[in-house]
Design a protein around this motif. Sequence first.
Motif, PDB file in Angstrom:
ATOM      1  N   LEU A   5       0.827  -1.200   0.000  1.00  0.00           N
ATOM      2  CA  LEU A   5       0.000   0.000   0.000  1.00  0.00           C
ATOM      3  C   LEU A   5       0.869   1.262   0.000  1.00  0.00           C
ATOM      4  O   LEU A   5       0.582   2.225  -0.716  1.00  0.00           O
ATOM      5  CB  LEU A   5      -0.935  -0.006   1.213  1.00  0.00           C
ATOM      6  N   ALA A   6       1.940   1.248   0.765  1.00  0.00           N
ATOM      7  CA  ALA A   6       2.833   2.408   0.831  1.00  0.00           C
ATOM      8  C   ALA A   6       3.528   2.669  -0.510  1.00  0.00           C
ATOM      9  O   ALA A   6       3.886   3.804  -0.817  1.00  0.00           O
ATOM     10  CB  ALA A   6       3.869   2.215   1.931  1.00  0.00           C
ATOM     11  N   ALA A   7       3.692   1.632  -1.314  1.00  0.00           N
ATOM     12  CA  ALA A   7       4.376   1.770  -2.600  1.00  0.00           C
ATOM     13  C   ALA A   7       3.469   2.339  -3.693  1.00  0.00           C
ATOM     14  O   ALA A   7       3.952   2.691  -4.772  1.00  0.00           O
ATOM     15  CB  ALA A   7       4.921   0.411  -3.044  1.00  0.00           C
ATOM     16  N   ARG A   8       2.185   2.459  -3.434  1.00  0.00           N
ATOM     17  CA  ARG A   8       1.253   2.984  -4.430  1.00  0.00           C
ATOM     18  C   ARG A   8       1.457   4.495  -4.595  1.00  0.00           C
ATOM     19  O   ARG A   8       1.878   5.174  -3.659  1.00  0.00           O
ATOM     20  CB  ARG A   8      -0.201   2.704  -4.022  1.00  0.00           C
ATOM     21  N   PRO A   9       1.145   5.045  -5.763  1.00  0.00           N
ATOM     22  CA  PRO A   9       1.285   6.485  -5.982  1.00  0.00           C
ATOM     23  C   PRO A   9       0.407   7.281  -5.010  1.00  0.00           C
ATOM     24  O   PRO A   9      -0.733   6.911  -4.732  1.00  0.00           O
ATOM     25  CB  PRO A   9       0.788   6.686  -7.422  1.00  0.00           C
ATOM     26  N   ALA A  10       0.934   8.359  -4.475  1.00  0.00           N
ATOM     27  CA  ALA A  10       0.234   9.147  -3.456  1.00  0.00           C
ATOM     28  C   ALA A  10      -1.092   9.726  -3.957  1.00  0.00           C
ATOM     29  O   ALA A  10      -2.032   9.853  -3.187  1.00  0.00           O
ATOM     30  CB  ALA A  10       1.139  10.277  -2.963  1.00  0.00           C
ATOM     31  N   ARG A  11      -1.189  10.053  -5.207  1.00  0.00           N
ATOM     32  CA  ARG A  11      -2.415  10.664  -5.734  1.00  0.00           C
ATOM     33  C   ARG A  11      -3.440   9.627  -6.213  1.00  0.00           C
ATOM     34  O   ARG A  11      -4.504   9.997  -6.694  1.00  0.00           O
ATOM     35  CB  ARG A  11      -2.085  11.621  -6.860  1.00  0.00           C
TER      36      ARG A  11
END
Length: 71
Positions: A5-11
């Motif tokens: 989940l942390a590796a997903r794009p912030a936007r």
Amino acid sequence: MEEELAARPARERPFTALFEALHGLLRAVAEGDPADAARFRRVLRVVEGTPALAAAQMARLTATSPSRRPT
């Protein structure tokens, strides 16, 4: 799951991020040790069958993921 989940794009939209993170986790389980996959499925059935556990798991995942905290 937290790392995925942390590796997903912030936007990225929250649901999309959650779906893609879960997909990555499931792929890793499927490609790993069959005993680990069986244990994962048993735990998942228990969590999915217990609303309080499902809610607590979702709350924990969203609370501990730095990339998903509102800015």
